[in-house]
Design a protein around this motif. Structure first.
Motif, PDB file in Angstrom:
ATOM      1  N   VAL A  52       0.834  -1.203   0.000  1.00 35.04           N
ATOM      2  CA  VAL A  52       0.000   0.000   0.000  1.00 35.04           C
ATOM      3  C   VAL A  52       0.872   1.258   0.000  1.00 35.04           C
ATOM      4  O   VAL A  52       0.608   2.224  -0.745  1.00 35.04           O
ATOM      5  CB  VAL A  52      -0.958  -0.019   1.207  1.00 35.04           C
ATOM      6  N   ALA A  53       1.930   1.258   0.813  1.00 36.57           N
ATOM      7  CA  ALA A  53       2.801   2.433   0.861  1.00 36.57           C
ATOM      8  C   ALA A  53       3.551   2.621  -0.454  1.00 36.57           C
ATOM      9  O   ALA A  53       3.709   3.754  -0.945  1.00 36.57           O
ATOM     10  CB  ALA A  53       3.782   2.301   2.024  1.00 36.57           C
ATOM     11  N   ALA A  54       4.012   1.519  -1.044  1.00 40.48           N
ATOM     12  CA  ALA A  54       4.716   1.619  -2.322  1.00 40.48           C
ATOM     13  C   ALA A  54       3.779   2.078  -3.435  1.00 40.48           C
ATOM     14  O   ALA A  54       4.180   2.838  -4.325  1.00 40.48           O
ATOM     15  CB  ALA A  54       5.346   0.275  -2.671  1.00 40.48           C
ATOM     16  N   ALA A  55       2.525   1.638  -3.385  1.00 38.94           N
ATOM     17  CA  ALA A  55       1.561   2.087  -4.395  1.00 38.94           C
ATOM     18  C   ALA A  55       1.304   3.584  -4.286  1.00 38.94           C
ATOM     19  O   ALA A  55       1.216   4.292  -5.308  1.00 38.94           O
ATOM     20  CB  ALA A  55       0.255   1.309  -4.239  1.00 38.94           C
ATOM     21  N   GLY A  56       1.172   4.095  -3.088  1.00 43.45           N
ATOM     22  CA  GLY A  56       0.980   5.543  -2.919  1.00 43.45           C
ATOM     23  C   GLY A  56       2.181   6.338  -3.359  1.00 43.45           C
ATOM     24  O   GLY A  56       2.045   7.434  -3.947  1.00 43.45           O
ATOM     25  N   ASN A  57       3.386   5.808  -3.135  1.00 41.57           N
ATOM     26  CA  ASN A  57       4.590   6.518  -3.555  1.00 41.57           C
ATOM     27  C   ASN A  57       4.770   6.452  -5.072  1.00 41.57           C
ATOM     28  O   ASN A  57       5.217   7.415  -5.702  1.00 41.57           O
ATOM     29  CB  ASN A  57       5.804   5.907  -2.855  1.00 41.57           C
TER      30      ASN A  57
END
Length: 373
Positions: free
Chosen positions: A56-61
């Motif tokens: 999820v964090a990598a997708a937002g970044n």
């Protein structure tokens, strides 16, 4: 704001689905908590937390909807490496010194040395490694590490938001949501466990985020904020070390001597133990947030330290070790000697005296006697 809510919701649902889906493969592969003798508890719940948080964090970044910012992406990558180390510890039961060394190496890549300096950076590395292993020690009962992790993540996110570090705040919010999704399966009685993978990953992210938030502040004020955030984990480690030293047991030998074990000895249920330790952790986190925001003096951290010390001294008197059994003394029996065959004693004949002859048998006739005589 909207993306933060959507990211937290996605992390919660994804972790809950992964934790449930990985339960059966963990049981088939034998990845269960070896400390539990009554029922097998799989240990891939922590892998679900780490995987959901990173995705999820990598997708937002990647989509630039919530860029993590400089330094925060390195924290996420180093946290993934620590999670892989914890997964290896769940599979092969690595020793504590290897976990400490690997965590310290990962922490050395995320500390901002330009703001802390080399001596301060070394202290920060030691704090991150020690706090990570202290958080791992809280994973000794169902739901404790997950509950404490959720509350600490919210507190660290509040500190990051106060410093206008939006990327770090979003990462911590995603972590808190992932741990909440894990608690759907990990609340006592747990159907899946956090394990070394999830506990090391969570502890590393929380400690590294706290260090990034307090970078550039004085050492005394930083200690007044970081201390209450990790007060419960430090109290658990201090309790275990003191009790094992007083009992003459090895420090690295496991035993039912943690905070949760002693509260259960006092008659609390698993749910009650988790709630009480969660409230205690929430009190420490609240003190740290208030000190960081400037709404409380740094001396307020002494109240958190004093409370943790009282808890350690009070629970230290709870007996948790079984009394040692004295070895039964056995009387040595004399060795058996082999029996010797008794030979009949032959007496020599007396000189001049002839032994008496047996009388002839009445069944033998006279001619035969003469013939054979």
């Amino acid at each position: 704001m909207l993306y933060g809510i959507a990211a937290a919701t996605a992390a919660l649902l994804l972790t809950a689905l992964l934790a449930g889906a990985l339960r059966t493969p963990a049981l088939r592969l034998g990845l269960v908590d070896r400390r539990r003798r009554t029922r097998p508890v799989p240990l891939l719940g922590g892998a679900a937390v780490a995987l959901a948080t990173c995705l999820v964090a990598a997708a937002g970044n990647w989509t630039r909807l919530a860029p993590l910012g400089d330094g925060v992406d390195q924290v996420l990558i180093a946290g993934a490496a620590v999670a892989a180390l914890g997964l290896a510890a769940d599979v092969w039961r690595l020793k504590t010194r290897f976990l400490l060394l690997g965590t310290a190496v990962a922490a050395a890549f995320v500390v901002p040395y330009d703001e802390t300096g080399v001596p301060g950076g070394m202290l920060a590395v030691a704090f991150v490694a020690a706090a990570t292993l202290a958080f791992r020690s809280l994973d000794h009962a169902d739901g404790i590490a997950g509950t404490v992790g959720v509350l600490t993540a919210f507190g660290a996110a509040a500190c990051a938001a106060a410093e206008v570090m939006d990327g770090l705040a979003v990462l911590l919010s995603v972590l808190a949501a992932a741990l909440t999704g894990f608690l759907m399966h990990g609340w006592p009685p747990a159907r899946t466990g956090l394990g070394a993978c999830g506990s090391l990953f969570t502890g590393f992210l929380l400690a590294s985020a706290a260090v990034l938030t307090r970078s550039g502040y004085d050492l005394a004020g930083t200690a007044a904020v970081l201390g209450p955030l990790v007060a419960l984990g430090a109290a658990d480690v201090a309790l275990v070390v003191l009790s094992r030293r007083l009992a003459g047991r090895p420090l690295l030998r496991g035993g039912p001597d943690h905070l949760g074990h002693r509260l259960r000895r006092l008659g609390l249920t698993g749910q009650g133990t988790t709630v009480i330790l969660g409230v205690a952790a929430g009190g420490g986190v609240l003190v740290g947030v208030l000190v960081h925001a400037g709404w409380a003096r740094p001396s307020a951290a002494l109240w958190a330290a004093g409370g943790a010390l009282l808890v350690v001294l009070a629970l230290l008197r709870v007996p948790v070790y079984a009394p040692r059994r004295r070895p039964v003394e056995t009387v040595a029996r004399p060795a058996r000697t082999p029996r010797q065959s008794v030979q009949p004693v032959r007496r020599p004949p007396i000189s001049g005296v002839q032994p008496p002859r047996r009388p002839p048998s009445s069944q033998v006739r006279a001619p035969l006697r003469v013939r054979n005589g």
